[in-house]
Scaffold this active site. Structure first.
Site, mmCIF file in Angstrom:
data_model
loop_
_atom_site.group_PDB
_atom_site.id
_atom_site.type_symbol
_atom_site.label_atom_id
_atom_site.label_comp_id
_atom_site.label_asym_id
_atom_site.label_seq_id
_atom_site.Cartn_x
_atom_site.Cartn_y
_atom_site.Cartn_z
ATOM 1 C CE LYS A 199 -3.471 -0.245 2.711
ATOM 2 N NZ LYS A 199 -4.714 0.184 3.704
ATOM 3 C CE LYS A 240 -3.319 -3.387 9.821
ATOM 4 N NZ LYS A 240 -3.934 -2.353 8.878
ATOM 5 C CG ASP A 282 -6.624 -2.353 11.185
ATOM 6 O OD1 ASP A 282 -6.679 -2.051 10.233
ATOM 7 O OD2 ASP A 282 -7.199 -3.753 11.649
ATOM 8 C CB SER A 330 -8.011 7.609 8.260
ATOM 9 O OG SER A 330 -8.071 6.400 8.890
ATOM 10 C CE LYS A 381 -13.496 3.392 12.436
ATOM 11 N NZ LYS A 381 -13.968 1.956 12.794
ATOM 12 C CB VAL A 382 -14.604 3.368 4.806
ATOM 13 C CG1 VAL A 382 -14.231 3.617 3.587
ATOM 14 C CG2 VAL A 382 -13.165 3.281 5.747
ATOM 15 N N GLY A 383 -17.501 3.366 4.674
ATOM 16 C CA GLY A 383 -18.787 2.991 3.810
ATOM 17 C C GLY A 383 -19.767 4.335 4.026
ATOM 18 C CB ALA A 390 -18.125 -5.359 5.435
ATOM 19 C CG ASN A 433 -7.001 -3.529 4.639
ATOM 20 O OD1 ASN A 433 -6.438 -2.703 3.793
ATOM 21 N ND2 ASN A 433 -7.482 -3.098 5.608
HETATM 22 N N1 NAD Z 1 -11.055 3.095 8.308
HETATM 23 C C1 NAD Z 1 -10.069 3.154 7.502
HETATM 24 O O1 NAD Z 1 -9.440 4.394 7.248
HETATM 25 C C2 NAD Z 1 -9.594 2.274 6.593
HETATM 26 C C3 NAD Z 1 -8.581 2.268 5.961
HETATM 27 C C4 NAD Z 1 -8.063 0.990 5.163
HETATM 28 C C5 NAD Z 1 -8.874 0.093 5.061
HETATM 29 N N2 NAD Z 1 -10.057 -0.065 5.885
HETATM 30 C C6 NAD Z 1 -10.802 -1.453 5.728
HETATM 31 O O2 NAD Z 1 -12.117 -0.987 5.482
HETATM 32 C C7 NAD Z 1 -13.298 -1.829 5.821
HETATM 33 C C8 NAD Z 1 -14.082 -0.743 6.573
HETATM 34 O O3 NAD Z 1 -13.361 -0.171 7.629
HETATM 35 P P1 NAD Z 1 -14.522 0.992 8.513
HETATM 36 O O4 NAD Z 1 -13.201 1.698 9.176
HETATM 37 O O5 NAD Z 1 -15.314 1.287 7.707
HETATM 38 O O6 NAD Z 1 -14.750 -0.308 9.482
HETATM 39 P P2 NAD Z 1 -16.120 -0.181 10.561
HETATM 40 O O7 NAD Z 1 -15.893 -1.246 11.277
HETATM 41 O O8 NAD Z 1 -16.129 1.133 10.840
HETATM 42 O O9 NAD Z 1 -17.191 -0.473 9.275
HETATM 43 C C9 NAD Z 1 -17.345 -1.878 8.958
HETATM 44 C C10 NAD Z 1 -18.747 -2.001 8.690
HETATM 45 O O10 NAD Z 1 -19.167 -3.156 7.938
HETATM 46 C C11 NAD Z 1 -20.472 -3.782 8.731
HETATM 47 N N3 NAD Z 1 -20.266 -5.424 8.311
HETATM 48 C C12 NAD Z 1 -19.794 -6.469 8.802
HETATM 49 N N4 NAD Z 1 -19.789 -7.574 8.164
HETATM 50 C C13 NAD Z 1 -20.752 -7.121 7.175
HETATM 51 C C14 NAD Z 1 -21.243 -8.101 6.050
HETATM 52 N N5 NAD Z 1 -21.115 -9.320 5.997
HETATM 53 N N6 NAD Z 1 -21.986 -7.462 5.169
HETATM 54 C C15 NAD Z 1 -22.265 -5.982 5.198
HETATM 55 N N7 NAD Z 1 -21.698 -5.199 6.060
HETATM 56 C C16 NAD Z 1 -21.145 -5.716 7.292
HETATM 57 C C17 NAD Z 1 -20.364 -3.578 10.020
HETATM 58 O O11 NAD Z 1 -21.493 -3.688 10.659
HETATM 59 C C18 NAD Z 1 -19.789 -2.131 9.967
HETATM 60 O O12 NAD Z 1 -21.031 -1.327 9.965
HETATM 61 C C19 NAD Z 1 -12.397 -2.738 6.895
HETATM 62 O O13 NAD Z 1 -11.955 -3.868 6.087
HETATM 63 C C20 NAD Z 1 -10.931 -1.913 7.127
HETATM 64 O O14 NAD Z 1 -9.937 -2.849 7.493
HETATM 65 C C21 NAD Z 1 -10.374 1.026 6.476
#
Ligand code: NAD
Length: 363
Positions: free
Chosen positions: A83, A95, A130, A161, A198-200, A252, A275
């Site tokens: 990355k 990590k 994370d 982030s 947080k991302v979606g 997710a 990831n």
């Molecule tokens: N936050 C960051 O800055 C960041 C950076 C790089 C990668 N990521 C990756 O992105 C992904 C999301 O990160 P985030 O920070 O939004 O995490 P988060 O925990 O805030 O959100 C994840 C969401 O996915 C939902 N979820 C779980 N299982 C599911 C399923 N089977 N179907 C649909 N939804 C489901 C959860 O209820 C939750 O609302 C993770 O894999 C994380 O490792 C995040």
């Protein structure tokens, strides 16, 4: 005599039996951290520091056994090397994982003990948030370590982030849309966002702003509430994977792209934040054979790394976001290289990474 603690797989770690795997993964350093008074058990994996200090979040997760925690730390740290290199950051890959359910075992004393281990590495490893850790946790870890990024803005960090990562995914998706559909990009396209955390949730807002039609799935009961004013503009599905989509955005957990799910997937583009989206490396070829354009996860989701890495060089917020938007350009180049060379996007992205690492080794 019971042999349950000696025989793999009942041996919870079986580290000697995994010596080949540990060597093949090519990590520079793996640190096993234990602190009896607080119950801390953590693993810090430093994969490659050719381009700079290893930076990667700390995952706090109730692994069923320690072997799974080690596997996660190895895979995730390797992904951070790719990355950082793909994003052109002067950073290496690392990590960490803390073993346990943060809801029940997280204490300030445990986080402070963990910070002392991070500090003991003398800056070879910088930690961030994370799954299972927050900026507030990083504030606590920051009491015992100066090698922490992503703390709250009140504590002098750049905070969560989620937005920067979503902007990067959106930029990557625009690059894929331009190749797939030309000028109109994502307008009127059906985008399935799996997971609105947080991302979606930020990704949904960005997509709606350019006229995409958004379908979301998230098992969390309050997920739609978190979308606030966007909630009324999206369609909810049990699983977006089962919908007819133009773009599938896994936001997710990892490994949602398996031989089975890809076989059934009705989408032209896959681009999301999660990831390690491929359950097995061979899925990249399967996606290509089905003419589904996959944006490698570590390229699409580098926005968070760009934000927290920017703390080390005191970048201004607007410069950080400008750099995140450049993911569109980098991803566009990788897609065109994959098409020109008739290779998978995974192979084309690895080419970029390998060239940057090779240049770093000879510099
Ligand atoms: N936050 C960051 O800055 C960041 C950076 C790089 C990668 N990521 C990756 O992105 C992904 C999301 O990160 P985030 O920070 O939004 O995490 P988060 O925990 O805030 O959100 C994840 C969401 O996915 C939902 N979820 C779980 N299982 C599911 C399923 N089977 N179907 C649909 N939804 C489901 C959860 O209820 C939750 O609302 C993770 O894999 C994380 O490792 C995040």
């Amino acid at each position: 005599m019971s042999t349950s603690t000696l025989d793999h797989p009942s041996d919870p770690l079986a580290v000697f039996e995994r010596a080949d795997e540990l060597r093949d993964a090519g990590h520079e350093q793996i640190v096993f951290c234990r602190d009896e008074p607080t119950g801390l058990r953590a693993i810090i994996a430093i994969h490659d520091t050719t381009l700079g200090p290893g930076l990667g979040g700390t995952r706090f997760y109730p692994y069923a056994h320690e072997s799974l925690a080690l596997t996660d730390a190895l895979r995730l740290s390797e992904g951070m090397t790719y990355k950082a290199a793909a994003a052109g950051m002067p950073l290496g890959g690392a990590k960490a994982v803390i073993i346990g359910d943060p809801a029940t075992v997280r204490t300030e004393a445990l986080l402070e003990a963990y910070g002392r281990f991070v500090e003991s590495l003398g800056g070879r490893y910088y930690t961030a948030a994370d799954v299972g850790t927050t900026s507030a946790d990083l504030d606590v870890i920051g009491r015992t370590s100066s090698h922490v990024v992503g703390r709250t803005t009140t504590a002098g960090g750049s905070g969560d982030s989620g937005y920067a990562t979503a902007l990067g995914v959106f930029s990557a998706m625009q690059a894929a849309a331009a190749v797939s559909w030309g000028g109109n990009g994502l307008a009127d396209k059906v985008v399935g966002v799996e997971g609105v955390g947080k991302v979606g949730r930020h990704l949904v807002t960005l997509l709606l702003a350019v006229g995409a039609r958004v379908v979301v799935s998230d098992p969390r009961p309050s997920a739609l509430d978190d979308l606030r004013e966007s909630a009324s503009k999206v369609q909810r599905a049990e699983s977006v994977l089962a919908e007819r989509l133009d773009v599938y955005a896994p936001c997710a957990l990892g490994a949602s792209l398996s031989a089975t799910t890809v076989d059934q997937l009705a989408a032209t583009v896959v681009c999301g934040a999660a990831n390690n989206q491929l359950a097995e490396a061979s899925v990249a070829r399967q996606l290509k054979e089905r003419s589904i354009l996959w944006v490698p996860d570590y390229m699409a989701n580098a926005g968070g790394l760009i934000q927290v890495g920017g703390e080390l060089t005191n970048e201004r917020r607007e410069d950080v976001l400008a750099q995140v938007r450049r993911i569109e350009h980098t991803v566009g180049e990788v897609i065109r290289a994959a098409l020109d060379q008739d290779v998978t996007t995974s192979e084309a992205a690895r080419g970029v990474v390998d060239r940057r690492l090779a240049a770093g080794r000879t510099a």
